[in-house]
Scaffold this motif. Sequence first.
Motif, mmCIF file in Angstrom:
data_model
loop_
_atom_site.group_PDB
_atom_site.id
_atom_site.type_symbol
_atom_site.label_atom_id
_atom_site.label_comp_id
_atom_site.label_asym_id
_atom_site.label_seq_id
_atom_site.Cartn_x
_atom_site.Cartn_y
_atom_site.Cartn_z
ATOM 1 N N PRO A 129 -8.596 -10.417 -4.595
ATOM 2 C CA PRO A 129 -8.029 -9.077 -4.380
ATOM 3 C C PRO A 129 -8.803 -8.325 -3.291
ATOM 4 C CG PRO A 129 -8.335 -9.529 -6.726
ATOM 5 C CD PRO A 129 -9.044 -10.629 -5.990
ATOM 6 N N VAL A 130 -8.059 -7.694 -2.423
ATOM 7 C CA VAL A 130 -8.666 -6.959 -1.315
ATOM 8 C C VAL A 130 -8.409 -5.462 -1.446
ATOM 9 C CG1 VAL A 130 -8.613 -6.603 1.185
ATOM 10 C CG2 VAL A 130 -8.532 -8.921 0.262
ATOM 11 N N ALA A 131 -7.169 -5.087 -1.739
ATOM 12 C CA ALA A 131 -6.834 -3.667 -1.824
ATOM 13 C C ALA A 131 -5.607 -3.484 -2.702
ATOM 14 C CB ALA A 131 -6.581 -3.082 -0.438
ATOM 15 N N ASP A 132 -5.559 -2.343 -3.382
ATOM 16 C CA ASP A 132 -4.407 -1.937 -4.180
ATOM 17 C C ASP A 132 -3.946 -0.606 -3.600
ATOM 18 O OD1 ASP A 132 -2.477 -1.493 -6.025
ATOM 19 O OD2 ASP A 132 -3.760 -1.639 -7.789
ATOM 20 N N LEU A 133 -2.862 -0.644 -2.845
ATOM 21 C CA LEU A 133 -2.425 0.516 -2.058
ATOM 22 C C LEU A 133 -1.354 1.285 -2.823
ATOM 23 C CD1 LEU A 133 -2.212 -1.404 1.328
ATOM 24 C CD2 LEU A 133 -4.111 -0.030 0.474
ATOM 25 N N VAL A 134 -1.745 2.410 -3.363
ATOM 26 C CA VAL A 134 -0.859 3.201 -4.220
ATOM 27 C C VAL A 134 -0.475 4.524 -3.568
ATOM 28 C CG1 VAL A 134 -0.656 4.347 -6.441
ATOM 29 C CG2 VAL A 134 -1.809 2.140 -6.305
ATOM 30 N N LYS A 135 -1.448 5.222 -2.982
ATOM 31 C CA LYS A 135 -1.194 6.563 -2.465
ATOM 32 C C LYS A 135 -0.375 6.514 -1.176
ATOM 33 C CE LYS A 135 -5.432 8.556 -4.391
ATOM 34 N NZ LYS A 135 -6.694 9.289 -4.100
ATOM 35 N N PRO A 136 0.694 7.325 -1.094
ATOM 36 C CA PRO A 136 1.480 7.383 0.147
ATOM 37 C C PRO A 136 0.618 7.831 1.325
ATOM 38 C CG PRO A 136 2.640 8.442 -1.666
ATOM 39 C CD PRO A 136 1.257 8.158 -2.164
ATOM 40 N N ASP A 137 0.913 7.259 2.494
ATOM 41 C CA ASP A 137 0.206 7.567 3.743
ATOM 42 C C ASP A 137 -1.248 7.089 3.739
ATOM 43 O OD1 ASP A 137 2.510 8.860 4.743
ATOM 44 O OD2 ASP A 137 1.950 10.699 3.698
ATOM 45 N N GLY A 138 -1.626 6.281 2.759
ATOM 46 C CA GLY A 138 -2.966 5.712 2.751
ATOM 47 C C GLY A 138 -3.105 4.639 3.825
ATOM 48 N N LYS A 139 -4.339 4.402 4.267
ATOM 49 C CA LYS A 139 -4.600 3.401 5.300
ATOM 50 C C LYS A 139 -5.703 2.463 4.833
ATOM 51 C CE LYS A 139 -3.224 6.081 9.391
ATOM 52 N NZ LYS A 139 -3.651 6.585 10.718
ATOM 53 N N PHE A 140 -5.606 1.230 5.298
ATOM 54 C CA PHE A 140 -6.612 0.234 4.964
ATOM 55 C C PHE A 140 -6.748 -0.727 6.143
ATOM 56 C CE2 PHE A 140 -7.712 -4.004 3.317
ATOM 57 C CZ PHE A 140 -8.938 -3.712 2.733
ATOM 58 N N ILE A 141 -7.995 -0.939 6.599
ATOM 59 C CA ILE A 141 -8.242 -1.874 7.700
ATOM 60 C C ILE A 141 -8.351 -3.285 7.122
ATOM 61 C CG2 ILE A 141 -9.810 -2.530 9.558
ATOM 62 C CD1 ILE A 141 -10.586 0.370 9.858
ATOM 63 N N LEU A 142 -7.335 -4.079 7.372
ATOM 64 C CA LEU A 142 -7.301 -5.437 6.833
ATOM 65 C C LEU A 142 -8.237 -6.353 7.618
ATOM 66 C CD1 LEU A 142 -5.894 -7.253 4.734
ATOM 67 C CD2 LEU A 142 -4.181 -7.774 6.468
ATOM 68 N N CYS A 143 -8.195 -6.286 8.927
ATOM 69 C CA CYS A 143 -9.076 -7.085 9.787
ATOM 70 C C CYS A 143 -9.600 -6.168 10.895
ATOM 71 C CB CYS A 143 -8.327 -8.266 10.412
ATOM 72 S SG CYS A 143 -7.751 -9.492 9.222
ATOM 73 N N ALA A 144 -10.919 -6.039 10.986
ATOM 74 C CA ALA A 144 -11.519 -5.160 11.980
ATOM 75 C C ALA A 144 -11.615 -5.860 13.325
ATOM 76 C CB ALA A 144 -12.902 -4.706 11.519
ATOM 77 N N GLY A 145 -11.358 -5.114 14.380
ATOM 78 C CA GLY A 145 -11.448 -5.672 15.726
ATOM 79 C C GLY A 145 -12.890 -5.922 16.142
ATOM 80 N N GLY A 146 -13.088 -6.865 17.032
ATOM 81 C CA GLY A 146 -14.431 -7.210 17.507
ATOM 82 C C GLY A 146 -14.993 -6.149 18.436
ATOM 83 N N ARG A 147 -16.302 -5.975 18.413
ATOM 84 C CA ARG A 147 -16.967 -5.012 19.292
ATOM 85 C C ARG A 147 -17.003 -5.556 20.722
ATOM 86 N NH1 ARG A 147 -22.061 -4.314 21.217
ATOM 87 N NH2 ARG A 147 -22.768 -6.183 20.102
#
Length: 355
Positions: A129-147
């Motif tokens: 499990p990674v995330a449980d997205l319940v709240k509307p307009d919520g955001k979650f970074i699934l894969c972060a971009g490289g520096r």
Amino acid sequence: MFVDRVRIVARAGNGGPGACSFLREKNMPDGGPDGGNGGRGGSVVIVVDPHVNNLIRYRYAPHQFAKNGQNGGKKQMSGKSGADCVITVPPGTVVSRLPDEIVQTPVEAGERAPDDLASVPEDLSVLEPVADLVKPDGKFILCAGGRGGRGNMNFKSSTNQAPRRYENGEEGERGQFQLELKSIADAGLVGYPNAGKSTLLSRLSNAHPKIAPYPFTTLEPMIGVIEYPDFARVTVADIPGLIEGAHQGVGLGHEFLRHIERCRMLLFVIDMAGSEGRDPRDDFTQLRKEISLYQKELAERPYLIIANKMDLPEAAEHLKKFKRRVRREVLPLAGDDDAGLEQLKAVLKKDLGGI
């Protein structure tokens, strides 16, 4: 088509490499290092959108890749950051990662591409499990971009005034993920096929489910909203009818039982007239059993029994026998019983605190 479970390949963008450059302009013979930094790679971002109701978009577009950052330039110019890849999902979406040992790497013979989807594991407990997205307009970074990498202007010092050192950008995160929708509703309608759940939902709310006199008319979950004069609201979910063995995948119920996992109350809709040739008492016992076998916590959830089809001749006698066995309050309803419908709405508002 209603799609509530998909598998995607997500890949964030790589950071752009820094530049190795030296300033060369008229009247500036010793301009020095001026290589700029590379841009940051774009991220794969999940955004909860209440206007989206299923995951069908990603059934046909499972590869979600963000853009790479651009290279650094001369004159201390930084590269442009890569654009993010935005994935919009409905509220109630659960995100899980496939372990690396399941996501197989490409073989030398080239039998499969690096970003092919891995086969679905039979044991879903291996998913992380990674995330449980319940709240509307919520955001979650699934894969972060490289520096982005640093250019040679960052390595200048008093002892090294002409550095030729620069950095390549970092690789972005990547992986395979499962998106699974578990609908959010205050109450869930549970019952056998043809028990009258869809009809009840259409009378309680403005939902328009398909209604027909044959089993498994409902092929996908439906959600209706009950609105009250004081602007309170209660949401009710209707899932396809359950039959014996639903927890093992028999019928359609197993595919959609997860949509009532979040319901605060279960509404057992019983065909009290026995119009399908079954005993209403056995129907209720079997439904409770299937719910318990699917998820033990669901069996402990508050519930209400609705005795439906009370306008049919056999219903009254069956209701007496039902009450003697169950010994629990039962709410009778008929096709034209507006009083019973209003009573049900009042009970739902009282127990669920319509928002």
